[in-house]
Design a protein around this motif. Structure first.
Motif, short mmCIF file in Angstrom:
data_model
loop_
_atom_site.label_atom_id
_atom_site.label_comp_id
_atom_site.label_asym_id
_atom_site.label_seq_id
_atom_site.Cartn_x
_atom_site.Cartn_y
_atom_site.Cartn_z
N THR A 247 0.84 -1.19 0.00
CA THR A 247 0.00 0.00 0.00
C THR A 247 0.88 1.24 0.00
O THR A 247 1.94 1.24 0.63
CB THR A 247 -0.94 -0.01 1.23
OG1 THR A 247 -1.86 1.07 1.13
CG2 THR A 247 -0.15 0.13 2.52
N PRO A 248 0.52 2.29 -0.73
CA PRO A 248 1.36 3.50 -0.77
C PRO A 248 1.35 4.21 0.59
O PRO A 248 0.28 4.47 1.15
CB PRO A 248 0.70 4.37 -1.84
CG PRO A 248 -0.21 3.46 -2.60
CD PRO A 248 -0.64 2.41 -1.64
N VAL A 249 2.53 4.52 1.10
CA VAL A 249 2.68 5.17 2.40
C VAL A 249 3.77 6.23 2.31
O VAL A 249 4.85 5.97 1.77
CB VAL A 249 3.02 4.15 3.50
CG1 VAL A 249 3.37 4.86 4.82
CG2 VAL A 249 1.86 3.18 3.72
N GLY B 268 9.75 1.69 5.52
CA GLY B 268 10.47 1.04 4.44
C GLY B 268 9.49 0.43 3.46
O GLY B 268 8.31 0.22 3.77
N GLY B 269 9.98 0.14 2.25
CA GLY B 269 9.11 -0.47 1.26
C GLY B 269 9.73 -0.49 -0.11
O GLY B 269 10.93 -0.27 -0.28
N THR B 270 8.91 -0.75 -1.11
CA THR B 270 9.36 -0.84 -2.50
C THR B 270 8.73 0.30 -3.30
O THR B 270 7.89 1.04 -2.81
CB THR B 270 8.94 -2.18 -3.10
OG1 THR B 270 7.51 -2.30 -3.04
CG2 THR B 270 9.56 -3.33 -2.34
N ALA C 82 7.67 15.34 -0.61
CA ALA C 82 7.23 14.05 -0.12
C ALA C 82 7.97 12.92 -0.82
O ALA C 82 8.36 13.04 -1.98
CB ALA C 82 5.72 13.87 -0.31
N VAL C 83 8.16 11.83 -0.09
CA VAL C 83 8.68 10.58 -0.64
C VAL C 83 7.74 9.48 -0.15
O VAL C 83 7.39 9.43 1.03
CB VAL C 83 10.12 10.29 -0.17
CG1 VAL C 83 10.62 8.96 -0.75
CG2 VAL C 83 11.06 11.43 -0.54
N THR C 84 7.31 8.61 -1.04
CA THR C 84 6.43 7.51 -0.66
C THR C 84 7.06 6.19 -1.08
O THR C 84 7.92 6.12 -1.96
CB THR C 84 5.04 7.62 -1.31
OG1 THR C 84 5.16 7.40 -2.72
CG2 THR C 84 4.44 8.98 -1.06
N VAL C 85 6.59 5.12 -0.42
CA VAL C 85 7.00 3.76 -0.76
C VAL C 85 5.76 2.87 -0.75
O VAL C 85 4.73 3.23 -0.18
CB VAL C 85 8.05 3.18 0.21
CG1 VAL C 85 9.36 3.94 0.12
CG2 VAL C 85 7.51 3.19 1.65
N GLY C 86 5.88 1.71 -1.38
CA GLY C 86 4.87 0.68 -1.26
C GLY C 86 5.21 -0.18 -0.06
O GLY C 86 6.11 -1.02 -0.12
N ALA C 87 4.53 0.04 1.05
CA ALA C 87 4.78 -0.70 2.28
C ALA C 87 3.87 -1.92 2.35
O ALA C 87 2.91 -2.05 1.59
CB ALA C 87 4.57 0.20 3.50
N ARG C 88 4.16 -2.79 3.31
CA ARG C 88 3.35 -3.98 3.48
C ARG C 88 1.88 -3.61 3.66
O ARG C 88 1.56 -2.64 4.34
CB ARG C 88 3.83 -4.76 4.72
CG ARG C 88 3.14 -6.09 4.93
CD ARG C 88 3.75 -6.84 6.09
NE ARG C 88 3.65 -6.09 7.34
CZ ARG C 88 3.50 -6.67 8.53
NH1 ARG C 88 3.44 -7.98 8.65
NH2 ARG C 88 3.45 -5.93 9.62
#
Length: 422
Positions: free
Chosen positions: A51-53, A83-85, A207-213
């Motif tokens: 999910t985007p976070v 953290g994430g992808t 902003a910086v986002t990641v795909g987190a669990r």
């Protein structure tokens, strides 16, 4: 010690994330194209079980002390939380009066100073293109960058500004050293050599986002100079939201991992001044951030010590508006009590009476989803209108590093898990 890695992934993963298209977001209502692109990004994340976070954020304002210059490269250092992808960055020209064209943008891991960990600096794209033009009042998300970004990483985002002019958009008081290469495109350089100028503001990046669990969320801290980290030690990430991010990262039971610091020094609830008022900037700085479930609201001291100062009823009415709008967007609100400031040049007995009335509302009204009592945590029991000497930075308003840590420790992590989303 394991070194954080921004790893390349398999080709099929790169193909999967290609549908996540970066889109220019104009100010005002979201367009159909914007909604389609964001829906595609969310669908791609869902397909991968993520999910985007938001993992880092900073409020934007007009940088009145620095114009928007062309043909230079900014290397902006930020500290991640979740953290994430599939890293994405958001670039803002919210306060610009002319378009800004970014020729190239890269993201990598900072080694020290302006130097990067070799092999980690990778190009970002915008709708498949290496460059993008952001109109005045607009913002843009990059495409997703395949790979994994670990929490608590020093991320370096390098932006080559091909053309710009007029007013620059950014965050003035970063309390983090970043760098400028004053001539030419050096976004892809690992070396610090071309980055000959140091700055203590963040330009354009908000902003910086990641795909987190899947199931992971974020908290946004809406505040003034105390949330912005004023007087905390530069380049050490000792703002109270930084300490909170480390607590959340270390807590295996918490699904809140992202922290967006939306503090602006001098900010007020009701009136513009140092940044737009909290009422004006709520949508852009908080409600637009990916994955935000809860907002911690620590605003009001600059209103109370202003001249002329509002009444407690007026400050409370502002709080109620922020709560109502946040709830309508599915975001919970934790109310933080206004901290003591006797000894600061603008303190008056009348202002102290207003502070006490405002704090009584925060504690007892039930209007907030939860309360964090920063006032009680940092005040001097022998002089309740003053900050405890052990937490006083010396100006009687801003906490020192120890006070920032205590503020973070006062937050009940369970209160951040509140959910109003359907």
């Amino acid at each position: 010690m394991n070194r954080p890695k921004l790893r390349s992934r398999a080709v099929h993963t790169m193909t999967a994330v290609a549908v996540a298209i970066g889109t220019v977001l104009a100010a005002g209502p979201t367009s159909a194209a914007d909604r389609t692109a964001e829906s595609s990004a969310s669908a791609a994340s869902a397909a991968r079980g993520t999910t985007p976070v938001v993992t880092w954020a900073a409020s934007t304002d007009r940088l009145t002390t620095a114009a928007a210059f062309p043909d230079r490269t900014y290397r902006l250092v930020v500290r991640t939380s979740a953290g994430g992808t599939g890293l994405r960055i958001r670039l803002s020209n919210a306060f610009g009066d002319q378009p800004v064209t970014f020729g190239r943008a890269f993201a990598g891991l900072r080694s020290s100073g302006a130097s990067l960990v070799p092999g980690t600096n990778r190009p970002l794209s915008f709708g498949g293109s290496p460059s993008v033009t952001v109109p005045p009042g607009g913002s843009v998300y990059s495409d997703q960058l395949p790979g994994t970004l670990r929490p608590q990483s020093d991320l370096a985002v390098s932006l080559y500004v091909r053309s710009a002019g007029g007013v620059a958009t950014g965050h003035k008081m970063a309390l983090q050293t970043s760098y400028i290469a004053p001539a030419g495109d050096h976004a892809s350089d690992d070396s610090a050599t071309p980055y000959t100028q140091r700055i203590t503001s963040w330009f354009y990046l908000d902003a910086v986002t990641v795909g987190a669990r899947r199931g992971t969320g974020a908290v946004a801290t809406l505040g003034d100079s105390i949330t912005d980290g004023a007087i905390s030690t530069r380049d050490t990430n000792r703002r109270w939201p930084d300490f909170l991010a480390r607590r959340l990262d270390a807590d295996p039971g918490s699904r809140i991992k992202g922290v967006a610091n939306e503090g602006i020094s001098g900010n007020k609830v009701l009136k513009d001044g140092s940044g737009e008022s909290a009422l004006k900037r709520l949508d852009r700085d908080v409600l637009s951030q990916r994955g935000v479930r809860t907002m911690v609201l620590l605003e009001g001291v600059n209103d109370i010590k202003g001249v002329p100062a509002p009444t407690a009823a007026e400050v409370i009415a502002g709080y109620r508006q922020l709560i109502t709008r946040s709830h309508a967007a599915g975001v919970c609100v934790v109310g933080a009590t206004v901290m003591p400031y006797e000894g600061w040049r603008d303190w008056t007995p009348g202002g102290e009476a207003v502070r006490q009335e405002v704090n009584a509302f925060i504690r007892d009204s039930g209007a907030f989803d939860a309360v964090v009592d920063f006032d009680r945590a940092v005040k001097d029991p022998a002089a309740p209108s003053r900050i405890l000497p052990a937490y006083n930075s010396g100006d009687h308003l801003h906490p020192n590093d120890a006070g920032m840590r205590t503020m973070s420790d006062t937050v009940d992590l369970k209160s951040l898990r509140c959910s109003r989303r359907q």
